[in-house]
Design an enzyme around this catalytic site. Structure first.
Site, short mmCIF file in Angstrom:
data_model
loop_
_atom_site.label_atom_id
_atom_site.label_comp_id
_atom_site.label_asym_id
_atom_site.label_seq_id
_atom_site.Cartn_x
_atom_site.Cartn_y
_atom_site.Cartn_z
N THR A 71 24.47 -36.69 -22.25
CA THR A 71 24.93 -37.93 -22.03
C THR A 71 25.83 -37.79 -20.61
O THR A 71 26.43 -37.05 -20.26
CB THR A 71 25.98 -38.17 -23.00
OG1 THR A 71 25.42 -38.13 -24.27
CG2 THR A 71 26.58 -39.54 -22.91
N ASN A 105 29.12 -34.92 -30.72
CA ASN A 105 28.30 -33.71 -31.02
C ASN A 105 29.36 -32.50 -31.60
O ASN A 105 28.96 -31.53 -31.62
CB ASN A 105 27.55 -33.29 -30.02
CG ASN A 105 26.25 -34.00 -29.92
OD1 ASN A 105 25.82 -34.76 -30.60
ND2 ASN A 105 25.56 -33.95 -28.89
N GLY A 117 24.36 -28.09 -23.21
CA GLY A 117 23.73 -29.31 -22.26
C GLY A 117 23.98 -30.44 -22.73
O GLY A 117 23.97 -31.70 -22.15
N ASP A 118 24.52 -30.95 -23.92
CA ASP A 118 25.01 -32.33 -24.56
C ASP A 118 26.33 -32.30 -25.07
O ASP A 118 26.47 -33.00 -26.20
CB ASP A 118 23.98 -32.97 -25.05
CG ASP A 118 24.08 -34.43 -25.21
OD1 ASP A 118 24.74 -34.89 -24.47
OD2 ASP A 118 23.46 -34.83 -26.23
N LEU A 119 26.97 -31.60 -24.54
CA LEU A 119 28.63 -31.64 -25.05
C LEU A 119 29.40 -32.90 -25.29
O LEU A 119 29.53 -33.55 -24.06
CB LEU A 119 29.57 -30.49 -24.39
CG LEU A 119 29.36 -29.11 -25.15
CD1 LEU A 119 30.40 -28.07 -24.48
CD2 LEU A 119 29.59 -28.85 -26.55
#
Length: 210
Positions: A69, A32, A26-28
């Site tokens: 993001t 990260n 969900g937030d690659l």
């Protein structure tokens, strides 16, 4: 290009382990993804992880928009649609594009401000080969497909995306009337260098004749 594909393959290994447990990252994004001393990529920060089956349960609070993001998150998050494995694929393709182009964005600055189907459908993909002539036509085609705003138009799974990066896919070959820079960027730049070399030699001969 080879190094980028190897890194992407390592990230895919981690993502597939998550997907097998019905969990999306969900937030690659680059922040990260850490690189170990041995050179292997490690995925971190699971604060935006989406667990299928649990997310659908009524909670005492509701998420407003995707926690991921905006620069890297798939369009379905901002459209309020249910994410799938192809949502992580979209983000991964964005990261791959940036690595191959030294930080360029596939849709320019407009992507982060696209919040409707109309906005997203009007975006124009900029071929990675324009920024890096070593990117082949089929790699560009794989990236473009993986970043389709419609999830159904993307590769069906991460393994298919990886196969497209490693092996020429005939469906991504540009028509013969497309500019040489897009069909074969390496040949274009080699040809241009050869022409410039001939021009320099001719100029030197002319100057020597004087």
């Amino acid at each position: 290009v080879v190094e980028v594909v190897e890194l992407i393959e390592g990230i895919i290994t981690g993502l597939r382990a998550m997907h097998r447990r019905e969990t999306l990252h969900g937030d690659l994004k680059p922040d990260n993804i850490m690189i170990s001393p041995s050179g292997l990529p490690r995925i971190i920060d699971f604060g935006s992880a989406y667990i299928m089956g649990i997310q659908e349960v009524d909670l005492p609070f509701k998420r407003g928009i995707a926690l991921g993001t905006a620069r890297y998150s798939a369009p379905e998050y901002r459209l309020g649609r249910k994410p799938t494995n192809r949502s992580d694929l979209f983000s991964l393709a964005m990261i791959a594009y940036e690595m191959l182009t030294h930080g360029q964005r596939p849709f320019g600055e407009k992507f982060e401000n696209a919040h409707s189907t109309r906005d997203l459908s009007s975006l124009t993909y900029v071929p990675a080969a324009r920024h890096n002539p070593l990117v082949t036509t089929w790699v560009d085609g794989a990236l473009k497909r993986a970043m389709s705003w419609n999830p159904e138009s993307r590769q069906s799974c991460l393994s298919e995306f990886l196969a497209d990066l490693k092996n020429p896919n005939p469906s991504y070959v540009l028509p013969s009337d497309a500019p040489l820079l897009e069909r074969n960027p390496v040949a274009f730049w080699k040809g241009l260098c050869a022409i410039l070399g001939v021009v320099v030699i001719v100029l030197l001969i002319l100057l020597g004749a004087r």
